[in-house]
Design a protein around this motif. Structure first.
Motif, PDB file in Angstrom:
ATOM      1  N   ILE A 168       0.833  -1.209   0.000  1.00 19.94           N
ATOM      2  CA  ILE A 168       0.000   0.000   0.000  1.00 19.94           C
ATOM      3  C   ILE A 168       0.864   1.254   0.000  1.00 19.94           C
ATOM      4  N   GLY A 169       2.144   1.094  -0.117  1.00 19.18           N
ATOM      5  CA  GLY A 169       3.077   2.205  -0.143  1.00 19.18           C
ATOM      6  C   GLY A 169       4.483   1.669  -0.313  1.00 19.18           C
ATOM      7  N   PRO A 170       5.466   2.568  -0.367  1.00 17.38           N
ATOM      8  CA  PRO A 170       6.841   2.101  -0.552  1.00 17.38           C
ATOM      9  C   PRO A 170       7.356   1.239   0.595  1.00 17.38           C
ATOM     10  N   PHE A 171       6.791   1.399   1.810  1.00 20.29           N
ATOM     11  CA  PHE A 171       7.365   0.719   2.969  1.00 20.29           C
ATOM     12  C   PHE A 171       6.373  -0.140   3.747  1.00 20.29           C
ATOM     13  N   PHE A 172       5.096  -0.172   3.366  1.00 17.65           N
ATOM     14  CA  PHE A 172       4.117  -0.907   4.152  1.00 17.65           C
ATOM     15  C   PHE A 172       3.247  -1.793   3.276  1.00 17.65           C
ATOM     16  N   ASP A 173       2.884  -2.953   3.860  1.00 13.88           N
ATOM     17  CA  ASP A 173       1.977  -3.906   3.223  1.00 13.88           C
ATOM     18  C   ASP A 173       0.720  -4.054   4.075  1.00 13.88           C
ATOM     19  N   LEU A 174      -0.419  -4.176   3.401  1.00 15.54           N
ATOM     20  CA  LEU A 174      -1.674  -4.510   4.066  1.00 15.54           C
ATOM     21  C   LEU A 174      -1.859  -6.019   3.960  1.00 15.54           C
ATOM     22  N   GLN A 175      -2.152  -6.665   5.086  1.00 13.27           N
ATOM     23  CA  GLN A 175      -2.250  -8.115   5.115  1.00 13.27           C
ATOM     24  C   GLN A 175      -3.618  -8.539   5.638  1.00 13.27           C
ATOM     25  N   ALA A 176      -4.193  -9.552   5.001  1.00 12.14           N
ATOM     26  CA  ALA A 176      -5.501 -10.067   5.395  1.00 12.14           C
ATOM     27  C   ALA A 176      -5.527 -11.567   5.141  1.00 12.14           C
ATOM     28  N   GLY A 177      -6.232 -12.292   6.034  1.00 15.42           N
ATOM     29  CA  GLY A 177      -6.305 -13.737   5.865  1.00 15.42           C
ATOM     30  C   GLY A 177      -6.920 -14.403   7.075  1.00 15.42           C
ATOM     31  N   VAL A 178      -6.428 -15.600   7.388  1.00 19.16           N
ATOM     32  CA  VAL A 178      -6.981 -16.388   8.488  1.00 19.16           C
ATOM     33  C   VAL A 178      -5.855 -16.832   9.406  1.00 19.16           C
ATOM     34  N   ARG A 179      -6.236 -17.106  10.642  1.00 16.72           N
ATOM     35  CA  ARG A 179      -5.297 -17.616  11.654  1.00 16.72           C
ATOM     36  C   ARG A 179      -5.946 -18.805  12.342  1.00 16.72           C
ATOM     37  N   PHE A 180      -5.156 -19.857  12.510  1.00 17.68           N
ATOM     38  CA  PHE A 180      -5.643 -21.043  13.205  1.00 17.68           C
ATOM     39  C   PHE A 180      -4.766 -21.317  14.417  1.00 17.68           C
ATOM     40  N   ASP A 181      -5.409 -21.502  15.581  1.00 15.39           N
ATOM     41  CA  ASP A 181      -4.705 -21.803  16.827  1.00 15.39           C
ATOM     42  C   ASP A 181      -4.969 -23.251  17.218  1.00 15.39           C
ATOM     43  N   PRO A 182      -3.986 -24.144  17.075  1.00 17.26           N
ATOM     44  CA  PRO A 182      -4.193 -25.520  17.559  1.00 17.26           C
ATOM     45  C   PRO A 182      -4.092 -25.634  19.076  1.00 17.26           C
ATOM     46  N   GLU A 183      -3.381 -24.709  19.714  1.00 21.39           N
ATOM     47  CA  GLU A 183      -3.229 -24.691  21.169  1.00 21.39           C
ATOM     48  C   GLU A 183      -3.406 -23.262  21.670  1.00 21.39           C
ATOM     49  N   PRO A 184      -3.919 -23.049  22.881  1.00 22.44           N
ATOM     50  CA  PRO A 184      -4.325 -24.058  23.881  1.00 22.44           C
ATOM     51  C   PRO A 184      -5.678 -24.710  23.602  1.00 22.44           C
ATOM     52  N   ASP A 185      -6.476 -24.080  22.719  1.00 15.51           N
ATOM     53  CA  ASP A 185      -7.718 -24.711  22.288  1.00 15.51           C
ATOM     54  C   ASP A 185      -7.915 -24.376  20.814  1.00 15.51           C
ATOM     55  N   SER A 186      -8.549 -25.229  20.090  1.00 15.44           N
ATOM     56  CA  SER A 186      -8.719 -25.032  18.662  1.00 15.44           C
ATOM     57  C   SER A 186      -9.618 -23.826  18.407  1.00 15.44           C
ATOM     58  N   ARG A 187      -9.087 -22.858  17.646  1.00 15.23           N
ATOM     59  CA  ARG A 187      -9.832 -21.625  17.392  1.00 15.23           C
ATOM     60  C   ARG A 187      -9.354 -21.008  16.079  1.00 15.23           C
ATOM     61  N   THR A 188     -10.285 -20.420  15.350  1.00 12.17           N
ATOM     62  CA  THR A 188      -9.969 -19.793  14.064  1.00 12.17           C
ATOM     63  C   THR A 188     -10.277 -18.299  14.141  1.00 12.17           C
ATOM     64  N   HIS A 189      -9.439 -17.491  13.466  1.00 13.38           N
ATOM     65  CA  HIS A 189      -9.600 -16.034  13.464  1.00 13.38           C
ATOM     66  C   HIS A 189      -9.532 -15.494  12.049  1.00 13.38           C
ATOM     67  N   LEU A 190     -10.232 -14.384  11.815  1.00 10.41           N
ATOM     68  CA  LEU A 190      -9.978 -13.533  10.657  1.00 10.41           C
ATOM     69  C   LEU A 190      -8.890 -12.537  11.040  1.00 10.41           C
ATOM     70  N   VAL A 191      -8.012 -12.223  10.096  1.00 13.46           N
ATOM     71  CA  VAL A 191      -6.850 -11.375  10.386  1.00 13.46           C
ATOM     72  C   VAL A 191      -6.845 -10.176   9.441  1.00 13.46           C
ATOM     73  N   LEU A 192      -6.577  -9.000   9.999  1.00 12.05           N
ATOM     74  CA  LEU A 192      -6.368  -7.790   9.216  1.00 12.05           C
ATOM     75  C   LEU A 192      -5.240  -7.011   9.875  1.00 12.05           C
ATOM     76  N   GLY A 193      -4.170  -6.762   9.118  1.00 13.32           N
ATOM     77  CA  GLY A 193      -3.023  -6.094   9.728  1.00 13.32           C
ATOM     78  C   GLY A 193      -2.164  -5.359   8.723  1.00 13.32           C
ATOM     79  N   VAL A 194      -1.106  -4.762   9.232  1.00 11.45           N
ATOM     80  CA  VAL A 194      -0.113  -4.074   8.415  1.00 11.45           C
ATOM     81  C   VAL A 194       1.268  -4.510   8.883  1.00 11.45           C
ATOM     82  N   ALA A 195       2.215  -4.471   7.966  1.00  9.08           N
ATOM     83  CA  ALA A 195       3.604  -4.793   8.284  1.00  9.08           C
ATOM     84  C   ALA A 195       4.498  -3.968   7.389  1.00  9.08           C
TER      85      ALA A 195
END
Length: 333
Positions: A189-216
Motif C-alpha cells: 500500500i506504499g513504498p514501505f508498508f503492506d496490508l495483510q488479510a487472511g486467516v489464523r488457526f490456533d491448535p493450542e491451547p484450544d482449537s480456534r480460528t480467526h480472521l486477520v487484518l493487519g499491516v507490516a
C-alpha cells in the motif's frame, strides 16, 4: 653628451602623438543600441509583444559574431516576474512516441526487452523463509525453562505476496502452551508498508480460528513494525503489535531492541485473558552474524501480564511478570 641626448628626445616625442586622429574627441559618440531580450529568449513570451523582425545592427553583428546563440532560448531570467521554474517540462518533450526505440529497432524486437525490464524491476516472483526467533528461555527466578519459535515465509512479487506465519511457545519436557498459524494475502500500500488479510488457526491451547487484518513494514527511523487485529469464530476481538530495531555495532554484531504488546476488547475466561492491555514483552537481543543467513544471539526479556490478566494469573498461582535470559538463533534462506 647627456644634454644632447635629452634635447633629441624632446624633439622626437611629439611626433607619434601628432599622427593620431583626434577629430572625434570633441564630438559626442552615438549610444550603443539596446539588446533585444525578447528576441534572445531571455524573457517569457507573455512579457514580449509581437515585434517586427529587424536586421541586426552592425555593432551587435560585429561584437557577437563569434557567440553561440542556440542556447539563449533555454535560458530563463529568474528575476523576471512570471519566469518559468527550473522544473518546467517543455511541451515538445511529450510530443514524441511512447517507445522511441521502436522507430529504430521495431516494436517486435523491443517488446520482449520491455517485458524483461518490467520483470526485473518489480515483476519477478521470489520467496524467502525467515526464522526470526528460535530460542530457549530461562527464567531468572528459577522457574521452568521453555522455548519459543517465531517464523514466516513469503512468496510473490513487490506488490502481491502470499505470507505464512507461525509462532508459539512451551516448556521443555512439556506440552506446547500456545501455537498459531497464519495464512495471509499481502498487498503493498506504499513504498514501505503492506496490508495483510487472511486467516489464523490456533491448535493450542484450544482449537480456534480467526480472521486477520493487519499491516507490516518499515516505520520512520528504520523500525520494523507488525500489527494485526484478530476476530475469532467465537466473537473475541484481540490485537497484537510488534516493533523492533536493528542497531549495528559492527557489520556483524547487531543489537536488537524489541517490544511486543497484546490487547483484548473483552474478557476471554477460557484463556485467562482480561479486557484491556493483556501482556507486554520488552527485550534486547545481541546477535552475531556468522553469515548473513545465520546468526546466534543472546538476550534478556521482561514479560509482564497486565490489568485483569495479571489478576487472573495471580489467582491461578502464577507470577504475572519476570525476566528471562534468552539463547537463540536467527536464520533465513
Amino acid at each position: 653628451m647627456i644634454r644632447a641626448m635629452l634635447l633629441a628626445g624632446a624633439v622626437l616625442l611629439p611626433a607619434p602623438l601628432a599622427a593620431q586622429d583626434h577629430s572625434g574627441h570633441g564630438s559626442k559618440s552615438e549610444p550603443a543600441p539596446e539588446m533585444d531580450h525578447c528576441a534572445m529568449g531571455h524573457l517569457p513570451p507573455e512579457q514580449c509583444g509581437k515585434q517586427e523582425e529587424s536586421e541586426p545592427t552592425p555593432a551587435m553583428d560585429d561584437g557577437m559574431a563569434g557567440m553561440d546563440h542556440g542556447s539563449h532560448g533555454a535560458m530563463t531570467d529568474k528575476s523576471a516576474p512570471g519566469a518559468a521554474p527550473e522544473s518546467a517540462i517543455p511541451a515538445r518533450a511529450l510530443e514524441g512516441p511512447r517507445h522511441a526505440a521502436d522507430a529504430i529497432w521495431g516494436e517486435d524486437a523491443m517488446a520482449p526487452a520491455r517485458r524483461e525490464l518490467a520483470r526485473g524491476n518489480g515483476g519477478m516472483t521470489t520467496g524467502m523463509v525467515l526464522v526470526e526467533r528460535l530460542e530457549a528461555r530461562i527464567p531468572t527466578d528459577g522457574g521452568e525453562s521453555g522455548y519459543l519459535w517465531d517464523a514466516q515465509a513469503w512468496y510473490g512479487g513487490d506488490l502481491n505476496r502470499f505470507v505464512l506465519k507461525t509462532e508459539g511457545e512451551g516448556e521443555f519436557g512439556g506440552a506446547v502452551e500456545d501455537a498459531e498459524i497464519q495464512a495471509l494475502y499481502s498487498r503493498a500500500i506504499g513504498p514501505f508498508f503492506d496490508l495483510q488479510a487472511g486467516v489464523r488457526f490456533d491448535p493450542e491451547p484450544d482449537s480456534r480460528t480467526h480472521l486477520v487484518l493487519g499491516v507490516a513494514g518499515l516505520a520512520p527511523y528504520m523500525f520494523h513494525v507488525d500489527g494485526a487485529l484478530f476476530l475469532s469464530d467465537r466473537g473475541d476481538l484481540t490485537a497484537r503489535i510488534e516493533a523492533e530495531y536493528d542497531q549495528k555495532i559492527t557489520q556483524r554484531l547487531i543489537l536488537q531492541p524489541r517490544i511486543e504488546a497484546e490487547f483484548a476488547a473483552q474478557d476471554i475466561p477460557e484463556r485467562d485473558i482480561g479486557a484491556g492491555v493483556t501482556k507486554v514483552e520488552p527485550g534486547l537481543r545481541l546477535r552475531y552474524e556468522i553469515a548473513r543467513e545465520f546468526a546466534p544471539y543472546i538476550g534478556v526479556e521482561y514479560e509482564a501480564k497486565l490489568g485483569e490478566t495479571a489478576d487472573l494469573a495471580r489467582a491461578g498461582g502464577e507470577d504475572p511478570d519476570g525476566f528471562k535470559v534468552l539463547l537463540g538463533v536467527r536464520a533465513w534462506f
